[in-house]
Design a protein around this motif. Structure first.
Motif, PDB file in Angstrom:
ATOM      1  N   GLU B   9      -9.860  56.957  28.197  1.00  0.00           N
ATOM      2  CA  GLU B   9     -10.068  57.533  29.521  1.00  0.00           C
ATOM      3  C   GLU B   9      -9.471  56.608  30.584  1.00  0.00           C
ATOM      4  O   GLU B   9      -8.984  57.065  31.623  1.00  0.00           O
ATOM      5  N   ALA B  10      -9.478  55.323  30.311  1.00  0.00           N
ATOM      6  CA  ALA B  10      -9.051  54.332  31.303  1.00  0.00           C
ATOM      7  C   ALA B  10      -7.556  54.423  31.596  1.00  0.00           C
ATOM      8  O   ALA B  10      -6.758  54.789  30.728  1.00  0.00           O
ATOM      9  N   ALA B  11      -7.188  54.084  32.808  1.00  0.00           N
ATOM     10  CA  ALA B  11      -5.781  54.001  33.189  1.00  0.00           C
ATOM     11  C   ALA B  11      -5.110  52.876  32.403  1.00  0.00           C
ATOM     12  O   ALA B  11      -5.787  51.995  31.864  1.00  0.00           O
ATOM     13  N   PHE B  12      -3.778  52.932  32.309  1.00  0.00           N
ATOM     14  CA  PHE B  12      -3.061  51.845  31.633  1.00  0.00           C
ATOM     15  C   PHE B  12      -1.807  51.519  32.418  1.00  0.00           C
ATOM     16  O   PHE B  12      -1.339  52.307  33.245  1.00  0.00           O
ATOM     17  N   ASP B  13      -1.270  50.345  32.131  1.00  0.00           N
ATOM     18  CA  ASP B  13      -0.065  49.862  32.804  1.00  0.00           C
ATOM     19  C   ASP B  13       1.077  49.892  31.782  1.00  0.00           C
ATOM     20  O   ASP B  13       1.088  49.102  30.836  1.00  0.00           O
ATOM     21  N   PRO B  14       2.027  50.823  31.945  1.00  0.00           N
ATOM     22  CA  PRO B  14       3.095  50.962  30.943  1.00  0.00           C
ATOM     23  C   PRO B  14       3.891  49.672  30.744  1.00  0.00           C
ATOM     24  O   PRO B  14       4.290  49.347  29.634  1.00  0.00           O
ATOM     25  N   GLY B  15       4.102  48.932  31.837  1.00  0.00           N
ATOM     26  CA  GLY B  15       4.848  47.677  31.721  1.00  0.00           C
ATOM     27  C   GLY B  15       4.111  46.659  30.865  1.00  0.00           C
ATOM     28  O   GLY B  15       4.692  46.010  30.002  1.00  0.00           O
ATOM     29  N   ALA B  16       2.801  46.552  31.096  1.00  0.00           N
ATOM     30  CA  ALA B  16       1.994  45.606  30.318  1.00  0.00           C
ATOM     31  C   ALA B  16       1.959  46.023  28.852  1.00  0.00           C
ATOM     32  O   ALA B  16       2.004  45.170  27.946  1.00  0.00           O
ATOM     33  N   GLU B  17       1.902  47.347  28.616  1.00  0.00           N
ATOM     34  CA  GLU B  17       1.886  47.826  27.226  1.00  0.00           C
ATOM     35  C   GLU B  17       3.189  47.468  26.522  1.00  0.00           C
ATOM     36  O   GLU B  17       3.199  47.046  25.370  1.00  0.00           O
ATOM     37  N   LEU B  18       4.301  47.650  27.238  1.00  0.00           N
ATOM     38  CA  LEU B  18       5.598  47.355  26.626  1.00  0.00           C
ATOM     39  C   LEU B  18       5.759  45.848  26.388  1.00  0.00           C
ATOM     40  O   LEU B  18       6.303  45.431  25.364  1.00  0.00           O
TER      41      LEU B  18
END
Lengths: 81, 153
Positions: B9-18
């Motif tokens: 449910e939580a938002a995510f940061d695509p840059g941090a994931e990558l």
């Protein structure tokens, strides 16, 4: 048997999940049984082409047998991504 | 192939994931990484999208995503795979989902990412509902999305 409903199917029927006793041997028979219950079921199941079914959390077909199945879910075509 | 599947449910940061994905890909010997991120679009003429609500089928969702990732790994020589998909209420421009793939060469990484996206759109149990100034509506499945699966059969 647990029956789950999602998205507009859930909204039309008015509940997310129910437990029923049934002697239906296929999904199609179960649908027929549900349709005769109340208008809201008849409406939700009026067009099977607009619905998908999962048996024990695997996509299936309306002519699939229900033997051994514990959880049936009805929902519209999925729109992920 | 090791698949990281997250339904949250939580938002995510695509840059941090990558950034987190990169050392995993490198450690697996990958020479190419491909990622795709889907965003909530504002829809012109729809009274302004105020919110998108994503419903899913807990349990089946994770199984379906694991299966899609395993099928991708059968088709292409993949390093790690990431599939991340949100549910619940999202507002405009927020990331909805992300896939990342890694492989020795770019063609496999690109194709596997497209495969994951195509299957995720119509075989993973998510449903989108749009709330606009004009009311709410369930997003209808598009026949093009179903047709897109044809190229992988």
């Amino acid at each position: 048997m647990d029956i789950l409903y999602f998205a507009w199917v859930r909204e039309r029927i008015g509940l997310p999940k129910e437990r029923i006793e049934t002697s239906a041997t296929t999904v199609a028979e179960l649908v027929e049984e549900l349709r005769t219950r109340e208008a809201r079921y008849a409406e939700a199941f009026s067009d099977l082409k607009a619905l998908r079914v999962a048996l024990d959390q695997e996509l299936s077909e309306f002519d699939a047998p229900l033997a051994g199945v514990r959880e049936v879910a009805f929902f519209p075509p999925m729109t992920g991504g | 192939m090791s698949a990281e599947i997250r339904v949250q449910e939580a938002a995510f940061d695509p840059g941090a994931e990558l950034s987190a994905f990169t050392p995993r890909a490198a450690a697996a010997g990958a020479g190419a990484m491909v990622s795709f991120t889907g965003l909530v679009r504002d829809l012109p003429g729809a009274g302004g999208l105020s919110r998108m609500v994503i419903e899913h089928y807990p349990g089946m969702t994770e199984k379906a995503l694991e299966k899609i990732a395993a099928e991708a790994a059968d088709r292409w020589p993949l390093g790690p795979v990431l599939i991340l998909h949100r549910f619940g209420a999202l507002t405009g421009q927020e990331p909805i989902m992300m896939v990342a793939t890694a492989s020795a060469h770019r063609v496999a990484a690109f194709e596997a990412a497209e495969f994951l996206m195509d299957y995720l759109k119509s075989r993973a149990p998510f449903w989108k509902k749009e709330e606009t100034g004009d009311g709410t509506r369930w997003v209808a499945a598009r026949s093009e999305d179903e047709d897109a699966l044809g190229r992988w059969r």
